[in-house]
Enzyme design. Structure first.
Site, PDB file in Angstrom:
ATOM      1  N   PHE A  45       0.804  -1.221   0.000  1.00  0.00           N
ATOM      2  CA  PHE A  45       0.000   0.000   0.000  1.00  0.00           C
ATOM      3  C   PHE A  45       0.837   1.270   0.000  1.00  0.00           C
ATOM      4  CE2 PHE A  45       0.796   0.041   4.596  1.00  0.00           C
ATOM      5  CZ  PHE A  45       0.934   1.391   4.829  1.00  0.00           C
ATOM      6  N   LYS A  65      -1.130  -7.202  -9.149  1.00  0.00           N
ATOM      7  CA  LYS A  65      -2.110  -7.255  -8.041  1.00  0.00           C
ATOM      8  C   LYS A  65      -1.658  -6.199  -7.025  1.00  0.00           C
ATOM      9  CE  LYS A  65      -3.037  -8.292  -4.341  1.00  0.00           C
ATOM     10  NZ  LYS A  65      -3.460  -7.281  -3.316  1.00  0.00           N
ATOM     11  N   GLU A 125      -4.988  -3.723  -1.970  1.00  0.00           N
ATOM     12  CA  GLU A 125      -6.431  -3.443  -1.984  1.00  0.00           C
ATOM     13  C   GLU A 125      -6.763  -2.190  -1.178  1.00  0.00           C
ATOM     14  OE1 GLU A 125      -4.729  -5.783  -0.567  1.00  0.00           O
ATOM     15  OE2 GLU A 125      -5.709  -6.692   1.169  1.00  0.00           O
ATOM     16  N   CYS A 163       9.485   1.874   3.416  1.00  0.00           N
ATOM     17  CA  CYS A 163      10.377   0.772   3.787  1.00  0.00           C
ATOM     18  C   CYS A 163      11.798   1.265   3.983  1.00  0.00           C
ATOM     19  CB  CYS A 163      10.355  -0.305   2.719  1.00  0.00           C
ATOM     20  SG  CYS A 163      11.046   0.279   1.187  1.00  0.00           S
TER      21      CYS A 163
HETATM   22  P1  NAD Z   1       1.493  -6.526   3.158  1.00  0.00           P
HETATM   23  O1  NAD Z   1       2.535  -7.582   3.251  1.00  0.00           O
HETATM   24  O2  NAD Z   1       0.392  -6.514   4.140  1.00  0.00           O
HETATM   25  O3  NAD Z   1       0.798  -6.582   1.692  1.00  0.00           O
HETATM   26  C1  NAD Z   1       1.557  -6.607   0.513  1.00  0.00           C
HETATM   27  C2  NAD Z   1       0.754  -7.311  -0.567  1.00  0.00           C
HETATM   28  O4  NAD Z   1       0.514  -8.656  -0.145  1.00  0.00           O
HETATM   29  C3  NAD Z   1      -0.599  -6.683  -0.833  1.00  0.00           C
HETATM   30  O5  NAD Z   1      -0.837  -6.684  -2.221  1.00  0.00           O
HETATM   31  C4  NAD Z   1      -1.568  -7.586  -0.088  1.00  0.00           C
HETATM   32  O6  NAD Z   1      -2.831  -7.655  -0.690  1.00  0.00           O
HETATM   33  C5  NAD Z   1      -0.882  -8.939  -0.157  1.00  0.00           C
HETATM   34  N1  NAD Z   1      -1.173  -9.776   1.014  1.00  0.00           N
HETATM   35  C6  NAD Z   1      -1.447  -9.350   2.280  1.00  0.00           C
HETATM   36  N2  NAD Z   1      -1.662 -10.404   3.073  1.00  0.00           N
HETATM   37  C7  NAD Z   1      -1.509 -11.508   2.323  1.00  0.00           C
HETATM   38  C8  NAD Z   1      -1.596 -12.911   2.589  1.00  0.00           C
HETATM   39  N3  NAD Z   1      -1.871 -13.381   3.806  1.00  0.00           N
HETATM   40  N4  NAD Z   1      -1.371 -13.773   1.578  1.00  0.00           N
HETATM   41  C9  NAD Z   1      -1.074 -13.314   0.358  1.00  0.00           C
HETATM   42  N5  NAD Z   1      -0.987 -12.007   0.035  1.00  0.00           N
HETATM   43  C10 NAD Z   1      -1.197 -11.108   1.007  1.00  0.00           C
HETATM   44  O7  NAD Z   1       2.266  -5.133   3.143  1.00  0.00           O
HETATM   45  P2  NAD Z   1       1.639  -3.672   3.203  1.00  0.00           P
HETATM   46  O8  NAD Z   1       1.127  -3.440   4.579  1.00  0.00           O
HETATM   47  O9  NAD Z   1       0.760  -3.439   2.047  1.00  0.00           O
HETATM   48  O10 NAD Z   1       2.949  -2.793   2.949  1.00  0.00           O
HETATM   49  C11 NAD Z   1       3.832  -2.421   3.966  1.00  0.00           C
HETATM   50  C12 NAD Z   1       4.986  -3.400   4.074  1.00  0.00           C
HETATM   51  O11 NAD Z   1       5.687  -3.451   2.835  1.00  0.00           O
HETATM   52  C13 NAD Z   1       6.022  -2.966   5.105  1.00  0.00           C
HETATM   53  O12 NAD Z   1       6.460  -4.121   5.782  1.00  0.00           O
HETATM   54  C14 NAD Z   1       7.140  -2.386   4.261  1.00  0.00           C
HETATM   55  O13 NAD Z   1       8.430  -2.420   4.845  1.00  0.00           O
HETATM   56  C15 NAD Z   1       7.083  -3.280   3.068  1.00  0.00           C
HETATM   57  N6  NAD Z   1       7.709  -2.641   1.917  1.00  0.00           N
HETATM   58  C16 NAD Z   1       8.929  -3.109   1.547  1.00  0.00           C
HETATM   59  C17 NAD Z   1       9.586  -2.514   0.495  1.00  0.00           C
HETATM   60  C18 NAD Z   1      10.934  -3.001   0.066  1.00  0.00           C
HETATM   61  O14 NAD Z   1      11.382  -2.571  -0.972  1.00  0.00           O
HETATM   62  N7  NAD Z   1      11.598  -3.877   0.787  1.00  0.00           N
HETATM   63  C19 NAD Z   1       8.984  -1.454  -0.205  1.00  0.00           C
HETATM   64  C20 NAD Z   1       7.723  -1.021   0.192  1.00  0.00           C
HETATM   65  C21 NAD Z   1       7.099  -1.635   1.265  1.00  0.00           C
END
Ligand code: NAD
Length: 511
Positions: A164, A188, A191, A296
């Site tokens: 997000f 994807k 959401e 991040c």
């Molecule tokens: P998230 O892991 O909750 O979600 C990421 C994606 O995974 C979304 O598209 C979501 O729909 C999907 N998802 C969520 N739960 C899932 C499940 N149980 N099974 C399968 N898919 C699932 O992350 P977020 O809250 O959207 O984003 C923030 C996180 O992303 C933080 O931890 C941040 O550090 C990380 N991030 C990392 C980088 C990097 O380059 N390392 C960059 C941006 C964000």
């Protein structure tokens, strides 16, 4: 990982639009009747809903992508680059429109949204030069009359699953590279703020991309699992929290796919006694509170050497007093958090830190905000003397909470950074070149800033961390990106020459 409880607890009765998927070059409702709320975080209300795809919806999108991939792989390099050049111009000309979408669904302030778009456009510019990066190598006459050369070819259909916090930039880290390399994509997005992805896909179509080459499927775990298991998806690029990144890596690998899964972070900034403390305090505030700490590469922990810690904290605190939290369209410095559930979770860490013996120097829960009272507000928070045993130190908080851990010197700080399970970004502030050089050699982190707080590499390098911040061998964009989205062929060729006839069952040797 952000909490998804907000989806389950939404009981809003207001009539709002529902955002469709984008498949085959047009909006598409799919068959699933499941939807999720998309909030306006500055007002705390549901502003639209988004469809949540079923496995059958994903299958239909992958099938369209597969058909499109078969002809897109034959599009000339000139054609593929031409689309990227046109896309770059369109996004650049309409960046305010895209920034407004980001502010409305994510909450980040307009200037930050424009910064996100600018960093995404960098990768489009990289993709405009794909011909140079993918041109392969040619060795003439490796044996008499024999030449060897390498080709890079696309994989077919690839999936991108994004978080997000950068609804435009993270998709832009991947799909321009994947598409320029000749693949078709199923994206994807999160959401929680899904509209930017549809906007980007529609603009790609306007730039001349054939239908079906870039598809957007909205959804939750059901859609993600369908992509991870789909036999026609050849590779998965994921960005999100560490537990989900690990799951994605393991599941997609078990289904025989290439995977790069970028995870969460806990980024430390080391301030040595000889640093310019004003520069370091500016950097800590900018990197700690920009985008409300939902980056991040945000700095979440400052390691301050004892002798300068009091002065440094005073400077940080003075700067924090000038920050304005509020509606992203009102010229504020920092917007709301993404959901009410996430805001409450972040605020809960302030209590955890205090209970574990830390000093709360500035509590963002008391900070004023310029916006609707129902917005998901939390002001900048500064916590001193954070114990490294506290969950508030160990966990990725992903909000506007900056902690200070006091250290005795360089060795103490290095041990703390290298003891972290994460290895995304880090920074050192010093005027000592020797210390900085030692740090860059010794620290177990993938991206390092020297007097630079958020060292996100430019597009022609590659982005990625170490340890639990990246699962898989490939980083995002740069040469890693083109390697990830292509497979190499090595060709050994000899054109007919009667002098090379004759039988010889030995292993080929060079003559
Ligand atoms: P998230 O892991 O909750 O979600 C990421 C994606 O995974 C979304 O598209 C979501 O729909 C999907 N998802 C969520 N739960 C899932 C499940 N149980 N099974 C399968 N898919 C699932 O992350 P977020 O809250 O959207 O984003 C923030 C996180 O992303 C933080 O931890 C941040 O550090 C990380 N991030 C990392 C980088 C990097 O380059 N390392 C960059 C941006 C964000």
């Amino acid at each position: 990982m952000t909490d998804t409880t907000a989806i389950e607890t939404d009981t809003s009765e207001r009539a709002v639009d529902t955002l469709d998927h984008w498949v085959g070059g047009a909006s598409w409702a799919g068959d699933s009747d499941r939807t999720a709320p998309v909030y306006d975080p500055a007002r705390g209300v549901v502003q639209r809903r988004v469809r949540l795809a079923s496995a059958a919806d994903v299958d239909a999108a992958v099938s369209d992508a597969r058909t499109a991939a078969e002809s897109w792989r034959d599009a000339s390099i000139a054609k593929r680059q031409g689309v990227m050049f046109a896309f770059r111009e369109l996004v650049n000309a309409r960046r305010e429109e895209l920034a407004a979408i980001l502010t409305s669904e994510h909450g980040k302030v307009t200037s930050d949204a424009l910064g996100e778009i600018a960093r995404g456009i960098e990768v489009v510019e990289l993709a405009c030069g794909m011909a140079t990066i993918t041109k392969g190598a040619y060795s003439e006459n490796v044996s008499t009359g024999v030449d060897v050369y390498s080709l890079r070819q696309p994989l077919g259909v690839v999936a991108i699953i994004s978080p997000f916090n950068f609804p435009a930039m993270v998709p832009l880290w991947f799909f321009p590279v994947a598409i320029a390399a000749g693949n078709a994509v199923v994206l994807k997005p999160s959401e929680k703020d899904p509209s930017a992805a549809n906007w980007l896909a529609a603009v790609m179509k306007e730039a001349g991309l054939p239908d079906g080459v870039l598809n957007v499927v909205h959804g939750d775990k059901e859609a993600v699992d369908a992509l991870l298991e789909h036999p026609d998806v050849r590779a998965v690029s994921f960005v999100g929290s560490t537990p989900i990144a690990k799951y994605i890596f393991e599941t997609a690998s078990a289904h025989g796919k290439r995977v790069q899964a970028l995870g969460g972070a806990k980024n430390h900034m080391l301030v040595l006694p000889d640093a310019d403390l004003d520069l370091a305090a500016d950097a800590a505030v900018n990197a700690g509170f920009g985008s409300a700490g939902e980056r991040c590469m945000a700095i979440s922990v400052v390691l301050a050497v004892d002798s300068i810690a009091d002065r440094f904290i005073e400077k940080v605190s003075e700067r924090m007093a000038t920050l304005r939290t509020g509606d992203g369209t009102r010229g504020c410095d920092m917007g709301p958090l993404i959901t009410g559930v996430h805001r409450d979770k972040v605020a809960g860490y302030i209590d955890i830190a205090a209970a574990d013996g830390a000093d709360v120097v500035r509590d963002g829960r008391d900070a004023p905000f310029d916006g609707d009272p129902d917005g998901f507000w939390l002001g900048p928070t500064l916590i001193d003397r954070m114990p490294t045993t506290s969950a508030a130190y160990r966990d990725e908080i992903f909000g506007p909470v900056l902690s200070v851990v006091r250290v005795s010197g360089y060795e103490d700080a290095l041990a703390i950074i290298n003891g972290s399970p994460y290895g995304n970004g880090t920074a050192i502030f010093t005027n000592d070149g020797g210390a900085a050089r030692r740090f860059q050699r010794e620290v177990q982190v993938g991206m390092i800033g020297i007097n630079v707080p958020i060292p996100v590499p430019v597009a022609y390098h590659s982005f990625g961390g170490w340890k639990d911040s990246l699962f898989g061998a490939s980083k995002a964009y740069g040469e890693h990106g083109f390697d990830f989205f292509t497979q190499e062929k090595a060709v050994t060729s000899r054109w007919l020459d009667p002098s090379h006839g004759g039988l010889n069952l030995g292993f080929p040797q060079h003559e």
